[in-house]
Design an enzyme around this catalytic site. Sequence first.
Site, PDB file in Angstrom:
ATOM      1  N   TRP A 102      17.569  32.117  42.945  1.00  0.00           N
ATOM      2  CA  TRP A 102      18.841  32.370  43.645  1.00  0.00           C
ATOM      3  C   TRP A 102      18.898  33.765  44.248  1.00  0.00           C
ATOM      4  O   TRP A 102      19.587  33.985  45.243  1.00  0.00           O
ATOM      5  CB  TRP A 102      20.016  32.090  42.717  1.00  0.00           C
ATOM      6  N   ASP A 172      26.097  37.984  42.222  1.00  0.00           N
ATOM      7  CA  ASP A 172      26.305  36.539  42.135  1.00  0.00           C
ATOM      8  C   ASP A 172      26.461  36.189  40.654  1.00  0.00           C
ATOM      9  O   ASP A 172      25.506  36.254  39.884  1.00  0.00           O
ATOM     10  CB  ASP A 172      25.099  35.813  42.740  1.00  0.00           C
ATOM     11  N   LYS A 196      30.056  25.679  37.538  1.00  0.00           N
ATOM     12  CA  LYS A 196      29.315  25.866  36.295  1.00  0.00           C
ATOM     13  C   LYS A 196      30.251  26.302  35.163  1.00  0.00           C
ATOM     14  O   LYS A 196      30.266  25.688  34.098  1.00  0.00           O
ATOM     15  CB  LYS A 196      28.198  26.876  36.504  1.00  0.00           C
TER      16      LYS A 196
END
Length: 361
Positions: A102, A172, A196
């Site tokens: 990511w 993030d 999530k």
Amino acid sequence: MTRAYNFSAGPATLPEPVLRQAQAEMLDWNGIGASIVEISHRSADFIAVAAEAEADLRTLLAVPDDYAVLFLSGGATSQQALLALNFASPGQVADYVVTGHWSKTAIRQASPYVTVNVAADSEAEGFRCIPARDSWQLSSGAAYVHITANETIHGVEFRGTPEIGDAPLFADFSSSIASEPVDISKYGLIYAGAQKNLGPVGIAVVVIRRDLLERSGQPRADIFDYRSHVARDSMLNTPPTWNWYLLGLTVKWMLAEGGAVEFARRNAVKSGLVYAAIDDSGGFYRNEVAAEARSRMNIPFFLPDETLTARFVAESKAAGLLALKGHKEVGGIRASLYNALPVEAAQALVAFMRDFQQRNG
């Protein structure tokens, strides 16, 4: 109906009380004779829902008053492009620390708009660690420094907030937001896809220090301008109202359960159980991440061969343990232990792991 234990990395498990409340309110929300998904986002009813969700999220995350909170469509990946457009001048350098899949995605989204400096990169080590802070090569005058707080696929996590000097730190937090208390004031901006730890897929949260909104950034359409979204309370265009409502219910549930402090305790228990089962298996199971960088949220681990891995996935699913197959990029097994997953789920997984090893070791 018996619900399975869902270890999916995202979209992930949601709290059962939240799902049951949403189910009960689906046809007639708050006695108005219609579903919340059917009413205008500009109605007083929905504006109240949105305002309450923001207030609760501010409480959950301890967001300082000088930070704006946005609820946006497009997910975390869209935000990765918007960071560069909103906070960097054309061609300005932005520093990125690469710790997994990511982090690399964030660079791909930003690179059309900024000059990316990879300040540190653990790919040569297989993304099994966080590069030591004294090895980072930060730029002078960088627009910002970007990190990925938790890597969902590779299972590494920043433990603590790195000191980076004068540039604002962007992060993030998609797979670790609200999993423990975080000092927001150490960041210029944090963002997270909700699917999530905060709610359903389809909505992202962005928390921005307000002084950064004074930056001119780059030419961009109004819809890509964070300032416009702040000015319109995240309703510049029609927002994903159902997702926002479910996020609000999830955050309220988290507060009632004890907030980030309590979830930090639970997450330590859950991850501790699974890591102990791996480490005590005599090598039958192995996790390759450096101990100091092990994620509490996402635990990848491996069995001796692919035949056993496939058997583990099939038998665990039959036992009511869902979505344990590892990501295609790394293979193996992955257990995601987000906030809504109870401690009992980790206990059930550990019991299965020990039984599976006894039968196959």
